[in-house]
Design a protein around this motif. Sequence first.
Motif, PDB file in Angstrom:
ATOM      1  N   ASP A 122       0.819  -1.217   0.000  1.00  0.00           N
ATOM      2  CA  ASP A 122       0.000   0.000   0.000  1.00  0.00           C
ATOM      3  C   ASP A 122       0.850   1.263   0.000  1.00  0.00           C
ATOM      4  OD1 ASP A 122      -2.281  -1.499   0.014  1.00  0.00           O
ATOM      5  OD2 ASP A 122      -2.503  -1.487   2.196  1.00  0.00           O
ATOM      6  N   SER A 123       1.998   1.234   0.686  1.00  0.00           N
ATOM      7  CA  SER A 123       2.811   2.443   0.824  1.00  0.00           C
ATOM      8  C   SER A 123       3.768   2.663  -0.349  1.00  0.00           C
ATOM      9  CB  SER A 123       3.611   2.380   2.134  1.00  0.00           C
ATOM     10  OG  SER A 123       4.498   1.274   2.124  1.00  0.00           O
ATOM     11  N   LYS A 124       4.205   1.576  -0.996  1.00  0.00           N
ATOM     12  CA  LYS A 124       5.220   1.694  -2.037  1.00  0.00           C
ATOM     13  C   LYS A 124       4.670   1.566  -3.451  1.00  0.00           C
ATOM     14  CE  LYS A 124       9.083   0.047   0.798  1.00  0.00           C
ATOM     15  NZ  LYS A 124      10.196  -0.931   0.891  1.00  0.00           N
ATOM     16  N   ALA A 125       3.402   1.206  -3.572  1.00  0.00           N
ATOM     17  CA  ALA A 125       2.846   1.011  -4.916  1.00  0.00           C
ATOM     18  C   ALA A 125       2.967   2.276  -5.758  1.00  0.00           C
ATOM     19  CB  ALA A 125       1.380   0.572  -4.819  1.00  0.00           C
ATOM     20  N   LYS A 126       2.671   3.424  -5.174  1.00  0.00           N
ATOM     21  CA  LYS A 126       2.725   4.685  -5.916  1.00  0.00           C
ATOM     22  C   LYS A 126       4.153   5.024  -6.348  1.00  0.00           C
ATOM     23  CE  LYS A 126      -1.339   6.702  -3.650  1.00  0.00           C
ATOM     24  NZ  LYS A 126      -1.858   7.827  -2.850  1.00  0.00           N
ATOM     25  N   GLU A 127       5.139   4.629  -5.528  1.00  0.00           N
ATOM     26  CA  GLU A 127       6.527   4.954  -5.841  1.00  0.00           C
ATOM     27  C   GLU A 127       7.023   4.225  -7.089  1.00  0.00           C
ATOM     28  OE1 GLU A 127       8.958   4.180  -2.483  1.00  0.00           O
ATOM     29  OE2 GLU A 127       7.676   5.250  -1.064  1.00  0.00           O
ATOM     30  N   TYR A 128       6.484   3.035  -7.339  1.00  0.00           N
ATOM     31  CA  TYR A 128       6.989   2.211  -8.439  1.00  0.00           C
ATOM     32  C   TYR A 128       6.096   2.236  -9.668  1.00  0.00           C
ATOM     33  CZ  TYR A 128      10.201   0.305  -4.990  1.00  0.00           C
ATOM     34  OH  TYR A 128      11.173   0.172  -4.038  1.00  0.00           O
ATOM     35  N   VAL A 129       5.032   3.037  -9.633  1.00  0.00           N
ATOM     36  CA  VAL A 129       4.146   3.102 -10.790  1.00  0.00           C
ATOM     37  C   VAL A 129       4.868   3.674 -12.002  1.00  0.00           C
ATOM     38  CG1 VAL A 129       2.143   4.304 -11.747  1.00  0.00           C
ATOM     39  CG2 VAL A 129       1.980   3.190  -9.515  1.00  0.00           C
ATOM     40  N   GLU A 130       5.585   4.783 -11.817  1.00  0.00           N
ATOM     41  CA  GLU A 130       6.248   5.452 -12.946  1.00  0.00           C
ATOM     42  C   GLU A 130       7.269   4.560 -13.643  1.00  0.00           C
ATOM     43  OE1 GLU A 130       8.700   9.589 -13.951  1.00  0.00           O
ATOM     44  OE2 GLU A 130       7.790   9.269 -11.956  1.00  0.00           O
ATOM     45  N   PRO A 131       8.226   3.922 -12.916  1.00  0.00           N
ATOM     46  CA  PRO A 131       9.169   3.034 -13.617  1.00  0.00           C
ATOM     47  C   PRO A 131       8.483   1.851 -14.288  1.00  0.00           C
ATOM     48  CG  PRO A 131       9.483   2.925 -11.235  1.00  0.00           C
ATOM     49  CD  PRO A 131       8.587   4.077 -11.503  1.00  0.00           C
ATOM     50  N   LEU A 132       7.403   1.358 -13.695  1.00  0.00           N
ATOM     51  CA  LEU A 132       6.676   0.250 -14.313  1.00  0.00           C
ATOM     52  C   LEU A 132       6.023   0.684 -15.621  1.00  0.00           C
ATOM     53  CD1 LEU A 132       4.882  -1.500 -11.287  1.00  0.00           C
ATOM     54  CD2 LEU A 132       6.636  -2.475 -12.763  1.00  0.00           C
ATOM     55  N   MET A 133       5.450   1.880 -15.632  1.00  0.00           N
ATOM     56  CA  MET A 133       4.761   2.350 -16.821  1.00  0.00           C
ATOM     57  C   MET A 133       5.729   2.721 -17.941  1.00  0.00           C
ATOM     58  SD  MET A 133       1.792   1.856 -15.796  1.00  0.00           S
ATOM     59  CE  MET A 133       0.810   2.506 -17.137  1.00  0.00           C
ATOM     60  N   LYS A 134       6.993   2.955 -17.614  1.00  0.00           N
ATOM     61  CA  LYS A 134       7.978   3.281 -18.637  1.00  0.00           C
ATOM     62  C   LYS A 134       8.475   2.036 -19.364  1.00  0.00           C
ATOM     63  CE  LYS A 134       9.806   7.549 -16.604  1.00  0.00           C
ATOM     64  NZ  LYS A 134      10.989   8.224 -16.023  1.00  0.00           N
ATOM     65  N   ASP A 135       8.296   0.870 -18.743  1.00  0.00           N
ATOM     66  CA  ASP A 135       8.732  -0.381 -19.350  1.00  0.00           C
ATOM     67  C   ASP A 135       7.615  -0.946 -20.221  1.00  0.00           C
ATOM     68  OD1 ASP A 135      10.698  -2.665 -19.492  1.00  0.00           O
ATOM     69  OD2 ASP A 135       8.987  -3.727 -18.649  1.00  0.00           O
ATOM     70  N   GLU A 136       7.898  -1.147 -21.496  1.00  0.00           N
ATOM     71  CA  GLU A 136       6.875  -1.581 -22.438  1.00  0.00           C
ATOM     72  C   GLU A 136       6.334  -2.968 -22.096  1.00  0.00           C
ATOM     73  OE1 GLU A 136       4.189  -1.219 -25.401  1.00  0.00           O
ATOM     74  OE2 GLU A 136       5.577   0.317 -24.673  1.00  0.00           O
ATOM     75  N   GLU A 137       7.202  -3.859 -21.674  1.00  0.00           N
ATOM     76  CA  GLU A 137       6.757  -5.209 -21.329  1.00  0.00           C
ATOM     77  C   GLU A 137       5.823  -5.186 -20.119  1.00  0.00           C
ATOM     78  OE1 GLU A 137       8.661  -9.602 -20.191  1.00  0.00           O
ATOM     79  OE2 GLU A 137       9.970  -7.902 -20.681  1.00  0.00           O
ATOM     80  N   LYS A 157       1.823  -6.407 -19.862  1.00  0.00           N
ATOM     81  CA  LYS A 157       1.331  -7.347 -18.845  1.00  0.00           C
ATOM     82  C   LYS A 157       0.199  -6.728 -18.027  1.00  0.00           C
ATOM     83  CE  LYS A 157       5.566 -10.046 -18.282  1.00  0.00           C
ATOM     84  NZ  LYS A 157       6.650 -10.471 -17.344  1.00  0.00           N
ATOM     85  N   LEU A 158       0.324  -5.427 -17.746  1.00  0.00           N
ATOM     86  CA  LEU A 158      -0.717  -4.748 -16.994  1.00  0.00           C
ATOM     87  C   LEU A 158      -2.012  -4.694 -17.796  1.00  0.00           C
ATOM     88  CD1 LEU A 158      -1.644  -3.206 -14.515  1.00  0.00           C
ATOM     89  CD2 LEU A 158      -0.670  -1.117 -15.519  1.00  0.00           C
ATOM     90  N   GLU A 159      -1.900  -4.483 -19.098  1.00  0.00           N
ATOM     91  CA  GLU A 159      -3.097  -4.449 -19.939  1.00  0.00           C
ATOM     92  C   GLU A 159      -3.786  -5.813 -19.943  1.00  0.00           C
ATOM     93  OE1 GLU A 159      -3.617  -2.303 -23.523  1.00  0.00           O
ATOM     94  OE2 GLU A 159      -1.612  -1.422 -23.449  1.00  0.00           O
ATOM     95  N   GLU A 160      -3.007  -6.888 -20.020  1.00  0.00           N
ATOM     96  CA  GLU A 160      -3.584  -8.230 -19.975  1.00  0.00           C
ATOM     97  C   GLU A 160      -4.257  -8.471 -18.625  1.00  0.00           C
ATOM     98  OE1 GLU A 160      -0.388 -10.863 -20.774  1.00  0.00           O
ATOM     99  OE2 GLU A 160      -0.103 -10.212 -22.857  1.00  0.00           O
ATOM    100  N   PHE A 161      -3.627  -7.991 -17.574  1.00  0.00           N
ATOM    101  CA  PHE A 161      -4.184  -8.142 -16.231  1.00  0.00           C
ATOM    102  C   PHE A 161      -5.500  -7.377 -16.104  1.00  0.00           C
ATOM    103  CE2 PHE A 161      -4.549  -7.507 -11.676  1.00  0.00           C
ATOM    104  CZ  PHE A 161      -4.087  -8.706 -11.153  1.00  0.00           C
ATOM    105  N   GLN A 162      -5.559  -6.184 -16.700  1.00  0.00           N
ATOM    106  CA  GLN A 162      -6.765  -5.359 -16.647  1.00  0.00           C
ATOM    107  C   GLN A 162      -7.930  -6.023 -17.370  1.00  0.00           C
ATOM    108  OE1 GLN A 162      -4.820  -0.851 -16.378  1.00  0.00           O
ATOM    109  NE2 GLN A 162      -5.380  -1.684 -18.368  1.00  0.00           N
ATOM    110  N   LEU A 163      -7.657  -6.667 -18.488  1.00  0.00           N
ATOM    111  CA  LEU A 163      -8.709  -7.356 -19.227  1.00  0.00           C
ATOM    112  C   LEU A 163      -9.271  -8.521 -18.419  1.00  0.00           C
ATOM    113  CD1 LEU A 163      -7.193  -7.436 -22.836  1.00  0.00           C
ATOM    114  CD2 LEU A 163      -9.243  -6.192 -22.109  1.00  0.00           C
ATOM    115  N   THR A 164      -8.397  -9.213 -17.697  1.00  0.00           N
ATOM    116  CA  THR A 164      -8.814 -10.399 -16.944  1.00  0.00           C
ATOM    117  C   THR A 164      -9.588 -10.028 -15.692  1.00  0.00           C
ATOM    118  OG1 THR A 164      -6.872 -11.606 -17.755  1.00  0.00           O
ATOM    119  CG2 THR A 164      -8.016 -12.515 -15.837  1.00  0.00           C
TER     120      THR A 164
END
Length: 242
Positions: free
Chosen positions: A110-125, A129-136
């Motif tokens: 809960d505390s660190k999720a926001k900190e790692y959103v930006e680097p995760l969104m910069k990685d195309e892979e 994976k997040l898009e596939e997760f969202q569909l499911t």
Amino acid sequence: MGKINGCLKCLFIFFNVLFLIIGCVLIYVAVQATAVSIQMSTFGGPGVGWIWVITLGVFGISALGIFAACSEKELFLKIFAGFMGIGMIIMLIFGTVVAVLRNSLKQNFDSKAKEYVEPLMKDEESRQKLEEFQLTFQCCGVVSAEDWGRKIPASCECSNTNGLFRPCKSKPAGSSGPDLIHSESCSGSIFYLVDIIFKVCLGFLFGFAVTALLGLLISILMIHQVRRHDGMGGPPIAMKGY
């Protein structure tokens, strides 16, 4: 005639063979858990070294139990009983540790999720994976839909306008993409999956602790039968002639 009661011996070997098979299954589970742990390491997930220790322990001790019962040797039965006692204590300790780690991971997530959103969104892979997760799981973004910036992907689109459990909401102002998107973020679904793994681990750990206690009691009974047989079957005492 064997030293150990035949029914008890067969039952003991049967359960050890069963746990030997479970040990093989746990090896596969440990491999899969290792892959999941690598993906979740960004959020401070725990290591899986302890899973490998338990897996190899179950496999090795089960093999030892089968050999001890077949050989009917007191030494090997004592070694097996010792492992059962130690294993029971270890399972209880690991069960407690896993319960504490589960609560710790929830807080870190809960505390660190926001900190790692930006680097995760910069990685195309990671984005794919997040898009596939969202569909499911019918969610949008890790923390919120704003994680996608001004371009909301089609995987966030929500068509269930009458849904009670997964209601829709309008897209963020100034962004492009579907007009209606899922109202819930994916962080809850991600932790839900991780929490299932923790609950399964807790079930295995405390279940194995009870099984180890039963194994300890049965092995002690078998040791008693071997001792009684060896005591009755000792060399005869020679009678002196006078």
